[in-house]
Structure formats: C-alpha cells, structure tokens
Write a protein that holds these residues in place. Structure first.
Motif, short mmCIF file in Angstrom:
data_model
loop_
_atom_site.label_atom_id
_atom_site.label_comp_id
_atom_site.label_asym_id
_atom_site.label_seq_id
_atom_site.Cartn_x
_atom_site.Cartn_y
_atom_site.Cartn_z
N SER A 345 0.84 -1.19 0.00
CA SER A 345 0.00 0.00 0.00
C SER A 345 0.87 1.24 0.00
N LEU A 346 0.23 2.38 -0.23
CA LEU A 346 0.95 3.65 -0.30
C LEU A 346 1.21 4.25 1.07
N PHE A 368 -3.29 -4.01 -1.43
CA PHE A 368 -4.29 -3.76 -0.40
C PHE A 368 -4.86 -2.34 -0.51
N ALA A 369 -5.76 -2.00 0.43
CA ALA A 369 -6.26 -0.63 0.47
C ALA A 369 -5.06 0.32 0.44
N LEU A 370 -5.07 1.25 -0.49
CA LEU A 370 -3.85 2.01 -0.77
C LEU A 370 -3.60 3.13 0.22
N VAL A 387 -2.43 7.86 -9.27
CA VAL A 387 -2.60 7.32 -10.63
C VAL A 387 -1.96 5.94 -10.77
N PHE A 388 -2.57 5.12 -11.62
CA PHE A 388 -2.03 3.83 -12.05
C PHE A 388 -1.74 2.88 -10.88
N ASN A 389 -2.62 2.87 -9.89
CA ASN A 389 -2.51 1.92 -8.79
C ASN A 389 -3.53 0.81 -8.97
N LYS A 390 -3.39 -0.28 -8.19
CA LYS A 390 -4.37 -1.36 -8.27
C LYS A 390 -4.47 -2.06 -6.92
N THR A 391 -5.62 -2.66 -6.66
CA THR A 391 -5.81 -3.42 -5.43
C THR A 391 -6.30 -4.82 -5.77
N SER A 392 -6.25 -5.71 -4.77
CA SER A 392 -6.73 -7.07 -4.95
C SER A 392 -8.22 -7.13 -4.66
N GLU A 393 -8.80 -8.31 -4.83
CA GLU A 393 -10.23 -8.48 -4.59
C GLU A 393 -10.56 -8.52 -3.10
N TYR A 394 -9.57 -8.67 -2.23
CA TYR A 394 -9.84 -8.82 -0.81
C TYR A 394 -9.94 -7.48 -0.08
N GLN A 395 -9.16 -6.51 -0.51
CA GLN A 395 -9.29 -5.16 0.05
C GLN A 395 -9.33 -4.19 -1.14
N TYR A 397 -10.17 -1.27 -2.08
CA TYR A 397 -10.47 0.14 -1.85
C TYR A 397 -9.25 1.00 -2.12
N LEU A 398 -9.47 2.14 -2.75
CA LEU A 398 -8.41 3.12 -2.85
C LEU A 398 -8.17 3.77 -1.49
N PHE A 399 -9.26 4.09 -0.80
CA PHE A 399 -9.17 4.67 0.55
C PHE A 399 -9.95 3.80 1.52
N SER A 400 -9.36 3.54 2.67
CA SER A 400 -10.05 2.86 3.76
C SER A 400 -9.93 3.74 5.01
N VAL A 401 -11.05 4.24 5.49
CA VAL A 401 -11.07 5.16 6.64
C VAL A 401 -12.06 4.61 7.66
#
Length: 461
Positions: A345-346, A368-370, A387-395, A397-401
């Motif tokens: 993640s970022l 994961f959630a980035l 830009v140009f990010n990706k996540t898996s099917e399990y999390q 979300y770009l943002f998880s708060v």
C-alpha cells in the motif's frame, strides 16, 4: 456475465484466557477478519446457556476450514501443564489433523514479550507463526493472515530480465572501485549547528543525532550491514532476512542531499529508516528504497510516536511493502514528493493527527487498500496525483477510513487510471473537493454519491 460468489472461509480461534484485555484483542482480530469476508468464530460468539463447551469445541473444529491458534506465554503454560480447556483444544487439534498429509488447517499467530520461543508449546515447535506482538504493525499482519486464509500468494513472480551492469554499490560516490574502510571522514564546518557533509555510508549512520544538519553528496548509500557502526540513537532491528535501523530519541535532525542521492537497504522485511520518538525531523532531496521486493512487514519510511516531521522533494519507491507508515504521529507534512511501486500500500496512518500530503504523486502501487486510516484526525491530501494503482479483490479500496477517524479531505487532486473496484469503504468518511476522476475501475455512480464540489475549503498550511 455470471455472478461470482467468493467463498467465505470459516475459521475458529483457539486461545488462552489470559485476561479481559487479551480476550478483547482476540475478538477484535476475529471481527477484522469478518469485515474482510472471513467467517471467523471465537468461543464467546458460540456460547449459549447450558452448552457443553467440549462438545461445542469438537463441532467447531470439525466444521472449520482453519483453526487459528493464538500463541502466548499463558497458552504455552496451560498446554505444557495439561490444564484447562486450552490443553483439551490442543490435544483435540493435534489428533484431528494427525491423519492429514500436512498441518495446513492450523494457522499460528503469536503475541510475546520479547522472546518468541516462550510462546511455543513443545508439540508446536517448528511451525511458523505470524507475529502480532507490535501493535503498530497489526494492520500489516492482518493482511498476511488474510492471504494465508484465502490461500493466495502474496506476490507475483516477475519474468526473468536481462542482467544489468553490476558496478559496486558505492562506486557513484567513491569515484572509483576501491573498497572503503570503516573510518569516519566527515567534514565539520564551524560550530555544532553547522552542516556535516557526508560522502559514505558509515558517516551517515554515525552522524544521525539531535540538533544536526547532514548534507549527503550525490551517490548511492546502501546502509545494509552497518550494525557495527556505533550510534546511541540507532538500534538495529532483526527482520528475518537482515537488520534495519530504528532511529530513536532524536530532536532536531535535517537530512538534505544533492539531487539523485539514494539511500537503500537490502533486507526485504525492513524499513529503510524507522523513526521512533523523534521530533523536528526534516528530509529533503533523497530517494529511499529497497534493492529487492519487500514482503509481509516493513516499508520505506516508518514513524512511531513522532512529531513535526517534514518530507519534501523526495522519492519513496518499492519494493518496500508500504511507502509511509505512521503510528501516533502528530504534525506530519509530505510535499512535492513521490511514493511509487510499493508491494502492499501507499500510506498507512494509525492514531495520528494533522497529517498533510500536498503537491505529491502516488502511483504504481498494488495489493491492499492504498490509503488506510485508523483512529486518526485531520488528514488531508491536496493538489496531488493518485494514478495507475491497483488493489486485490480482498481489500478493493483506494481509501479505507474507519469510523473512529475524522473524514479524510481530498482536495484538488487527480485520481486517474486506478484498477480499484471501490473508491472508499465508508462513504461518509471522506470529502472529495474539486477533484478530477478519469479511467478508474470504480463506478461513476459511486463518485457522484460522495463527491462534494466546493470552491473554497479551509485547510492547514
């Protein structure tokens, strides 16, 4: 297109009742798994009046895909002394899996107070356990546990490429290929507060201290294997495949550098720098990263219980698992910088306040959630690019708060070409103000539901 229904794995926690706090923690971990689509059970979920506890445990073991065994000193003591329900569960589990070709149904996690060998009963010696002992790394460990349950690989193997030219790692700043000895050659100008010029790895580690300004000459500084360089402010942490520096109790440190200067570390489970209890730290014009892909834990830069941190004109690149990891950090500014190519993640933010990202780029990171934010206040992203990010099917979300945080504010930021199924997990926990969206996988309907268009918004400077 047919509807794909992901299997909901059923797992059962086996643990020792070491007190209310420990039991609450086990319940918390179980509920975190449930939030990620795992049917996690704990005994307190299953108890009813007049229930036969032993029969309940037998049925739960038989009906579960995995048993998560929580190893603690209390668990080991009860198993070794053959006392209580834990001993019964341990015997039951070993008998149940003894006929299997492997013990893959058992997943071990542990919490220990320094010596992890003190939590393993004799019959579980040799098993691998996911280490939940450090609270600030809990979210990383949860991800490892989730992938284990889902039986998914943490990483994809890259295709073999061409062998690059293999010059000595320090050749750029030595100017030749001669081996440098363990000797300090810093140049001190004037009094204590003047600049310390650095041109080698050893002097970099030696001179990290309070009330210091370091200037790194252009080059590549690989800080691996410098554990013998003595510095009272640095503890070298063992991370499975090597050691990394934890910098502690610093107040007033500036690290600046010539353009293109890089600080690297070899261990894949490491942080490049991990700051603990540090204040007034400024970092400028530095590229941080690993020499190989990171796994499970670690990252590029970590900050724990720190205040007044300023990172500018810098690049944090993979393959650290996380670009920036903040735990109990106040007053953090990340500006005119880049986080890219990380393997998990970022940014992860936990129990932190007044966190500000501006004029920066976050790109080409996956899994994961980035941006993951928990128990935090006043978090801002302004005038940046994601830009140009990706996540898996399990999390996905770009943002998880989480709902214990203030709503995240994302202002005048472009969010483009991200292979992410959902923009955010809790729609009420973010405000997107004058942002640009293009080419993302999440739907336009989701954007329209949560975007707030405003001409002006008060944000910190």
């Amino acid at each position: 297109m047919g509807l794909y229904v992901m299997k909901k794995e059923k797992v059962l926690f086996s643990y020792s009742w070491d007190g209310d706090e420990h039991q609450s923690w086990v319940v918390h971990i179980a509920n975190q798994l449930r939030n990620s689509g795992v049917d996690a059970e704990v005994d307190v979920f299953l108890m009813r009046e007049n229930v036969n506890l032993y029969r309940m445990m037998v049925e739960a073991v038989k009906n579960s895909d995995y048993i998560i065994i929580v190893l603690t000193e209390g668990y080991k003591e009860k198993v070794d002394n053959n006392t209580g329900g834990v001993s019964f569960e341990s015997t039951l589990l070993l008998n149940y899996v003894s006929s299997m070709s492997d013990h893959s149904k058992l997943i071990f996690i542990m919490k220990h107070n320094g010596d992890y060998t003190k939590v393993f009963p004799f019959q579980y010696g040799g098993f691998y356990a996911i280490d939940f002992s450090e609270r600030e790394k809990e979210s990383i460990k949860l991800k490892e546990l989730l992938y284990k349950i889902k039986n998914k690989p943490l990483f994809t193997k890259a295709e073999l490429g061409e062998t690059p030219e293999l010059l000595p790692i320090n050749s750029l700043y030595l100017g030749n290929n001669k081996t440098k000895t363990l000797e300090s050659k810093s140049v001190f100008l004037g009094q204590d507060k003047d600049i310390i010029y650095i041109d080698n790895n050893i002097d970099l580690i030696l001179n990290i201290k309070s009330n210091s300004t370091l200037y790194l000459k252009q080059g590549i500084y690989n800080i691996t294997d410098l554990v013998d360089v003595e510095n009272d402010n640095i503890e070298w942490i063992n991370c499975y495949d090597g050691m990394y520096p934890r910098i502690s109790n610093i107040d007033g440190l500036t690290i600046n550098a010539d353009i293109g200067t890089t600080i690297l570390i070899d261990p894949r489970y490491a942080f490049v720098f991990d700051f603990s209890n540090c204040n007034n730290v400024k970092i400028k014009n530095i590229i941080f990263g690993h020499t190989d892909s990171g796994y499970c834990v670690g990252g590029v830069l970590g900050f724990s219980e720190c205040r007044y941190i300023n990172i500018t004109d810098s690049v944090l690149f993979g393959c650290g698992t996380i670009g920036v990891c903040l735990y109990k950090v106040n007053d953090f500014i990340f500006s005119d910088s880049i986080i890219k190519e990380c393997t998990y993640s970022l940014v992860e933010i936990n129990e932190s306040t007044n966190i500000y990202f501006k004029h920066s780029t976050f790109k080409e990171t996956k899994e994961f959630a980035l941006f993951e934010i928990k128990n935090s206040k006043e978090v801002y992203i302004e005038s940046s690019s994601i830009v140009f990010n990706k996540t898996s099917e399990y999390q996905p979300y770009l943002f998880s708060v989480d709902k214990n945080s203030d709503p995240l504010k994302v202002i005048k930021t472009e969010i483009k070409y991200n292979e992410v199924k959902y923009l955010i997990d809790n729609k009420e926990m973010a405000q997107f103000i004058n942002c640009q969206f293009k080419g993302n996988d999440f739907s336009l309907d989701e954007i329209e539901q949560i975007i707030e268009i405003e001409s002006h918004q008060d944000i910190p400077c």
